[in-house]
Motif scaffolding. Structure first.
Motif, mmCIF file in Angstrom:
data_model
loop_
_atom_site.group_PDB
_atom_site.id
_atom_site.type_symbol
_atom_site.label_atom_id
_atom_site.label_comp_id
_atom_site.label_asym_id
_atom_site.label_seq_id
_atom_site.Cartn_x
_atom_site.Cartn_y
_atom_site.Cartn_z
ATOM 1 N N GLN A 216 42.974 48.109 33.371
ATOM 2 C CA GLN A 216 41.984 48.655 34.581
ATOM 3 C C GLN A 216 42.241 47.883 35.982
ATOM 4 O O GLN A 216 41.178 48.263 36.632
ATOM 5 N N THR A 217 43.229 47.744 36.254
ATOM 6 C CA THR A 217 43.550 47.174 37.607
ATOM 7 C C THR A 217 45.019 46.988 37.954
ATOM 8 O O THR A 217 45.930 47.141 37.193
ATOM 9 N N ASP A 218 45.398 46.919 39.087
ATOM 10 C CA ASP A 218 46.564 46.809 39.434
ATOM 11 C C ASP A 218 46.660 45.660 40.510
ATOM 12 O O ASP A 218 47.613 45.678 41.241
ATOM 13 N N ASN A 219 45.608 44.741 40.378
ATOM 14 C CA ASN A 219 45.348 43.541 41.331
ATOM 15 C C ASN A 219 45.962 42.470 40.608
ATOM 16 O O ASN A 219 45.721 42.069 39.494
ATOM 17 N N MET A 220 47.404 42.085 41.215
ATOM 18 C CA MET A 220 48.047 40.947 40.381
ATOM 19 C C MET A 220 47.276 39.370 40.352
ATOM 20 O O MET A 220 47.554 38.930 39.608
ATOM 21 N N ASN A 221 46.059 39.500 41.213
ATOM 22 C CA ASN A 221 45.421 38.232 41.250
ATOM 23 C C ASN A 221 44.647 38.464 39.917
ATOM 24 O O ASN A 221 44.264 37.305 39.142
ATOM 25 N N LEU A 222 44.430 39.274 39.396
ATOM 26 C CA LEU A 222 43.315 39.551 38.250
ATOM 27 C C LEU A 222 44.313 39.383 37.027
ATOM 28 O O LEU A 222 43.742 39.742 35.899
ATOM 29 N N MET A 223 45.740 39.556 37.151
ATOM 30 C CA MET A 223 46.518 39.442 35.895
ATOM 31 C C MET A 223 47.000 38.153 35.742
ATOM 32 O O MET A 223 48.150 38.058 34.726
ATOM 33 N N LYS A 224 46.329 36.993 36.139
ATOM 34 C CA LYS A 224 46.529 35.613 35.710
ATOM 35 C C LYS A 224 46.307 35.347 34.325
ATOM 36 O O LYS A 224 45.644 36.302 33.819
ATOM 37 N N GLY A 225 46.488 34.216 33.671
ATOM 38 C CA GLY A 225 45.854 34.009 32.504
ATOM 39 C C GLY A 225 46.855 33.339 31.699
ATOM 40 O O GLY A 225 48.034 33.340 31.860
ATOM 41 N N ASN A 226 46.227 32.481 30.748
ATOM 42 C CA ASN A 226 47.214 31.792 29.701
ATOM 43 C C ASN A 226 46.477 31.885 28.426
ATOM 44 O O ASN A 226 45.416 32.638 28.317
ATOM 45 N N ASP A 227 46.806 31.179 27.556
ATOM 46 C CA ASP A 227 46.314 31.316 25.990
ATOM 47 C C ASP A 227 44.619 31.010 26.202
ATOM 48 O O ASP A 227 44.084 31.683 25.566
#
Lengths: 140, 113, 495
Positions: free
Chosen positions: B99-110
């Motif tokens: 629900q987003t195309d903002n790369m900043n909101l697609m960070k993340g790890n385990d």
């Protein structure tokens, strides 16, 4: 709201065949002049996309009942088979053969194994591109 | 002519880098498209621009174009066409899922998904 | 049979195409994949024997004369890598039967693997720099499919990053090839080597060398370009991770070794000095990562990074001991990483988590798994007589011969860190009180089926270590071609 697309649908029925025939022409023209399997395949895909725009996915699937993954597979097999034919003659892979033949109706024609390869490319392009468009289009 | 092409390639790369560094996924993909266009143009320029001369070399012909860069570009264009198509579908699926195309909101790890 | 060297590329491709026709029939897919890989393996072994007997095999596609057509060249290094690739894939495919799940099997999982093998073997075999780009793309596109297959939320997120990084590095590859073409006017790798030797190595060639290092450094996860690797590799399921970890980075390493021993050999002070420094930094960064995490996958993934550094450090020495050490370690690392990833996959299957803190006491319930893991861990760290030892010994020897004492010390120290990081997994997962941790219900039969390919790979890697004596002639052949580019050039441009 129901849109009235009689003009689009009627024209498409006609134009589809014109584009398709032109794509075949481009495919054969690739023998000596610009053209070939890739462009021909893209043109055919364009024709199918036009059908998809004018009608809907279900109608088109009924009109063209191919599994386009299989079309891609057949195309790949054709291309690989043509290239691999050289293995049986113990010449390097991809070596092609050609000669002039006198055919009825056509007169003296130059025939080339590379054309079979190109037919494979044509099928791969049509198969892959239509699969892509169907996948995205079917989702919405 | 080569000089002009070098500038065009430079502008393409500049625009590509700008787009790739942006936050929107779609812009990033457009940026990779521009980047590969720039690379293709670069090959053409690097092979030497033959002008209108034919790409054949027979005896007596001194002015000819190098056919190899064109063959390379054709290959590279087909590849980037396929990859771009794939990546667009993937971006669409990712957008549907996240629900987003903002790369900043697609960070993340385990630890924090 | 002048086309023999192409068989390991064509056969997986052919079977991948055939698999497209059996999308829904999983049994047929499994069977055909295994048959295809077995036939390819036979062809690859026969190729190794042919290369051993008759020297470097070369062919130029389409019967064009050598520097103009696309040459395919199989020297001992290529042949050995191709064989190892097919071997590992075979075991991973057998492992996948129980581990990947039917949903993925139905969506072109096996064709994607076979297409990827086509690309990998092609990249190992090709003798044309642009063709190498094409085969890179073949393997990358297949790997895009594999990494995203399943479409979990996390997978989608990580694959976007993986694909973007690789698309950009591919564009950089094209740019680099364009520069190289404008300087030397040829794409045939043997011919490039001749042309560079003719013009000496002016500054622009050194720039191109560094650009190549950047391009292949992204694929091979060299410092500081490895940043994408830990995140992306942890997203896909274990069998895919195994293939990626064991094979994909190695293609980048192979490309660096090939270009740095064939093209850029005239100004080694700068290019190889840079390579060796970056390799050492890669090792350090990998060591930090391997010790920092409590996640099984991440620890082993960072061990990939360490191995990349060790291999490239050996290759950068440009002397006989260093290069043959690098070749030994390259093949060792492919085998042992395959084994380790399969084993931790089983650990994750048994415990239901990849977090070390939530495990313990597996030795009581799954003793064979523990022992196999211990052997693989020792092999990875290079404890004699296991397989990592010879490679590392030769690399360190090469570094001492080249006068790089500092580098040798880092390599040796890194072995300790590697041992520590993998033994930490052993201590946390296998020792301790089994009653504290509650294991999820798992099928004992599935466990045994999953163990088989993993055990086979561990045994293979042990044999690779114990049978070093027997392998030395092959390794010498591989090293000779790398050290004397003239052998390679003569084989390609013989006509």
């Amino acid at each position: 709201m129901k849109t009235n697309d009689v003009i689009l649908q009627t024209t498409t029925k006609l134009v589809f065949f014109i584009i398709f025939l032109f794509s075949i022409h481009i495919f054969f023209a690739g023998h000596y002049t610009p053209g070939g399997g890739f462009v021909g395949g893209l043109l055919t895909t364009g024709a199918i996309v036009l059908l998809l725009l004018a009608f809907d996915l279900k109608t088109v699937q009924k009109a063209l009942p191919f599994n386009f993954t299989i079309v891609t597979g057949i195309g790949l097999l054709l291309a690989l088979g043509t290239a691999a034919g050289s293995i049986f003659f113990n010449v390097p892979f991809f070596t092609h053969a050609f000669d002039d033949f006198t055919l009825p109706l056509f007169g003296t024609t130059s025939l080339h194994t590379a054309m079979i390869f190109d037919a494979g490319v044509y099928l791969v392009v049509v198969g892959a591109a239509v699969t892509m468009i169907q996948t995205i289009g079917g989702d919405a | 002519m080569e000089f002009l092409m070098a500038i065009v390639v430079g502008i393409l790369f500049m625009a590509a880098v700008y787009l790739i560094l942006s936050r929107s996924l779609l812009k990033v993909i457009l940026g990779t498209g521009l980047l590969s266009h720039g690379a293709h143009l670069l090959i053409l320029t690097m092979g030497g621009l033959g002008g209108a001369a034919p790409p054949v070399l027979t005896e007596g012909v001194t002015d000819f174009a190098d056919p190899l860069p064109q063959a390379l570009i054709l290959t590279a264009i087909v590849i980037s066409f396929g990859v771009t198509a794939f990546i667009l579908v993937l971006a669409y699926r990712t957008y549907a899922e996240h629900q987003t195309d903002n790369m900043n909101l697609m960070k993340g790890n385990d630890e924090h998904d | 049979m002048i086309n023999l060297l192409l068989f390991p590329i064509i056969l997986p491709f052919l079977f991948a195409i055939i698999l497209l026709f059996f999308k829904e029939n999983i049994r047929a897919q499994r069977l055909l994949t295994v048959i295809g890989l077995l036939i390819s393996l036979v062809a690859a072994l026969y190729l190794v024997a042919t290369v051993k007997a008759d020297g470097v095999q070369a062919i130029t596609l389409g019967s064009w004369p050598a520097p103009f057509g696309i040459s395919m060249v199989s020297d001992m290094l290529s042949a050995l890598l191709v064989t190892t690739t097919i071997l590992i894939t075979l075991f991973v495919v057998i492992y996948s039967f129980n581990a990947i799940g039917e949903e993925r099997e139905r969506h072109f999982y096996y064709p994607a693997i076979l297409f990827m093998i086509t690309g990998i073997n092609g990249a190992f075999t090709t003798g044309d720099i642009f063709n190498m780009f094409v085969f890179f793309e073949v393997l990358l596109i297949a790997s895009y499919l594999l990494i995203v297959l399943g479409g979990e939320k996390r997978q989608l997120r990580e694959s976007i990053k993986y694909i973007l990084v690789n698309v950009i590095s591919s564009a950089l590859f094209v740019i680099t090839v364009a520069y190289l073409y404008s300087v030397v006017g040829t794409l045939n790798m043997a011919d490039i080597s001749v042309k560079i030797a003719e013009i000496g190595q002016p500054g622009i060639i050194t720039v191109i060398a560094v650009l190549f290092l950047l391009v292949f450094g992204v694929k091979g996860s060299l410092f500081p370009l490895y940043f994408w690797l830990p995140g992306s590799y942890s997203a896909p399921p274990i069998p895919v991770l195994t293939l990626f970890g064991a094979l994909l980075t190695k293609v980048g390493i192979y490309a660096i070794i090939r270009t740095y021993t064939l093209f850029f050999v005239h100004d080694t002070g700068f290019t190889h000095g840079l390579l060796s420094a970056l390799a050492l930094l890669t090792i350090v960064a990998g060591c930090i990562g391997a010790l920092a995490y409590f996640d099984l996958k991440q620890i082993i993934i960072y061990n990939i990074v360490i191995a990349v550094g060790v291999i490239l450090f050996g290759a950068a020495q440009m002397n006989e001991a260093g290069i043959s050490g690098a070749v030994f370690y390259l093949i060792h690392d492919m085998l042992i990483k395959g084994a380790l990833f399969l084993l931790i996959g089983i650990i994750i299957y048994v415990t239901g988590t990849s977090n070390l803190r939530k495990m313990g006491g597996l030795m009581k319930t799954h003793a064979p798994l523990g022992w196999m893991y211990l052997i693989a861990a020792f092999g990875l760290a290079g404890i004699p007589p296991l397989s990592g030892f010879v490679g590392k010994l030769l690399i360190v020897k090469g570094a001492f011969e080249a006068g790089d004492v500092f580098g040798s010390i880092i390599i040796l120290a890194s072995s300790l860190v590697v041992l520590l990081s993998v033994i930490r997994i052993f201590v946390y997962a296998f020792w301790g009180d089994p009653t504290i941790v509650e294991l999820p219900k798992t099928n004992r039969r599935t466990f045994r089926k999953m163990m088989m390919p993993a055990v086979a790979l561990v045994i293979l890697s042990v044999l690779f270590g114990v049978g070093t004596e027997w392998l030395v002639p092959y390794m010498t052949d591989a090293t000779d071609v790398l050290l004397q580019p003239s052998i390679y050039i003569d084989a390609v441009l013989k006509e």
